[in-house]
Design a protein around this motif. Structure first.
Motif, PDB file in Angstrom:
ATOM      1  N   LYS A   1      47.376  49.756  64.300  1.00  0.00           N
ATOM      2  CA  LYS A   1      47.417  48.562  63.465  1.00  0.00           C
ATOM      3  C   LYS A   1      48.679  47.763  63.767  1.00  0.00           C
ATOM      4  O   LYS A   1      49.588  48.240  64.432  1.00  0.00           O
ATOM      5  CB  LYS A   1      47.397  48.953  61.987  1.00  0.00           C
ATOM      6  N   ARG A   2      48.717  46.567  63.218  1.00  0.00           N
ATOM      7  CA  ARG A   2      49.920  45.740  63.341  1.00  0.00           C
ATOM      8  C   ARG A   2      50.846  46.016  62.174  1.00  0.00           C
ATOM      9  O   ARG A   2      50.404  46.340  61.077  1.00  0.00           O
ATOM     10  CB  ARG A   2      49.555  44.257  63.326  1.00  0.00           C
ATOM     11  N   TRP A   3      52.121  45.836  62.447  1.00  0.00           N
ATOM     12  CA  TRP A   3      53.116  45.882  61.384  1.00  0.00           C
ATOM     13  C   TRP A   3      54.144  44.810  61.701  1.00  0.00           C
ATOM     14  O   TRP A   3      54.667  44.747  62.819  1.00  0.00           O
ATOM     15  CB  TRP A   3      53.771  47.268  61.278  1.00  0.00           C
ATOM     16  N   LEU A   4      54.403  43.928  60.745  1.00  0.00           N
ATOM     17  CA  LEU A   4      55.298  42.777  60.933  1.00  0.00           C
ATOM     18  C   LEU A   4      54.886  41.955  62.159  1.00  0.00           C
ATOM     19  O   LEU A   4      55.724  41.561  62.968  1.00  0.00           O
ATOM     20  CB  LEU A   4      56.756  43.226  61.051  1.00  0.00           C
ATOM     21  N   LEU A   5      53.575  41.740  62.294  1.00  0.00           N
ATOM     22  CA  LEU A   5      52.982  40.938  63.361  1.00  0.00           C
ATOM     23  C   LEU A   5      53.196  41.529  64.755  1.00  0.00           C
ATOM     24  O   LEU A   5      53.036  40.846  65.758  1.00  0.00           O
ATOM     25  CB  LEU A   5      53.497  39.497  63.327  1.00  0.00           C
ATOM     26  N   ARG A   6      53.564  42.789  64.831  1.00  0.00           N
ATOM     27  CA  ARG A   6      53.757  43.455  66.124  1.00  0.00           C
ATOM     28  C   ARG A   6      52.784  44.622  66.229  1.00  0.00           C
ATOM     29  O   ARG A   6      52.467  45.267  65.241  1.00  0.00           O
ATOM     30  CB  ARG A   6      55.198  43.963  66.256  1.00  0.00           C
ATOM     31  N   GLU A   7      52.360  44.925  67.414  1.00  0.00           N
ATOM     32  CA  GLU A   7      51.410  46.012  67.674  1.00  0.00           C
ATOM     33  C   GLU A   7      52.148  47.352  67.743  1.00  0.00           C
ATOM     34  O   GLU A   7      52.172  48.018  68.777  1.00  0.00           O
ATOM     35  CB  GLU A   7      50.658  45.745  68.979  1.00  0.00           C
TER      36      GLU A   7
END
Length: 162
Positions: free
Chosen positions: A102-108
């Motif tokens: 998933k993404r977290w803070l718009l990062r993969e």
């Protein structure tokens, strides 16, 4: 102790942008000095450490940085802070029902690990187990420094399930 205090005091005198960069650098240096304590391995000499990587446990209100270790039979997470009665989370690979990138803070860099029903009750966990999006299933969510770290952990978890 005093050299660290003096270093923090000198960082405090810097401009805001420089201060944040210097604090992050200092934090990374301190975290590199902390390695996983092998005495927490549940199966002792029967376990082989496959990977040790920096990770953060992500919950709605907190982010806990720590060290994740994947062995041939379990996943361990040891927080850098030792404020918990149970300082290490360990999950048997056989208890992992699914792994989703998933993404977290718009990062993969995010990874959610879904557990079999009832597994969460057996864990004395320093991290937050939450009801996942899929049918209220228990899960843990981790973020890594790089997408490569996340993919390496994901590959080990999906390839080593019993």
């Amino acid at each position: 102790f005093m050299p660290l205090v003096m270093q923090l005091f000198s960082i405090w005198k810097l401009d805001r942008g420089e201060r944040e960069a210097a604090l992050e650098c200092l934090t990374e240096e301190r975290e590199k000095l902390i390695s996983f304590d092998p005495s927490w391995l549940q199966d002792g000499l029967m376990e082989t450490v496959l990977l040790e990587v920096h990770a953060s446990d992500i919950s709605p209100l907190t982010t806990v940085s720590g060290r994740m270790v994947v062995t041939n039979s379990r996943v361990y997470f040891q927080p850098f802070s030792n404020i918990s009665a149970s300082p290490v989370l360990h999950i048997r690979l056989s208890a992992i029902q699914g792994v989703v990138a998933k993404r977290w803070l718009l990062r993969e860099i995010g990874l959610e690990i879904f557990l079999q029903p009832g597994t969460a009750k057996l864990l004395q966990s320093p991290v937050t187990l939450s009801a996942g999006r899929y049918g209220g299933q228990d899960s843990v969510f981790f973020a890594f420094k790089t997408p490569k770290d996340r993919m390496t952990v994901m590959t080990l978890l999906t390839g080593n399930q019993e």
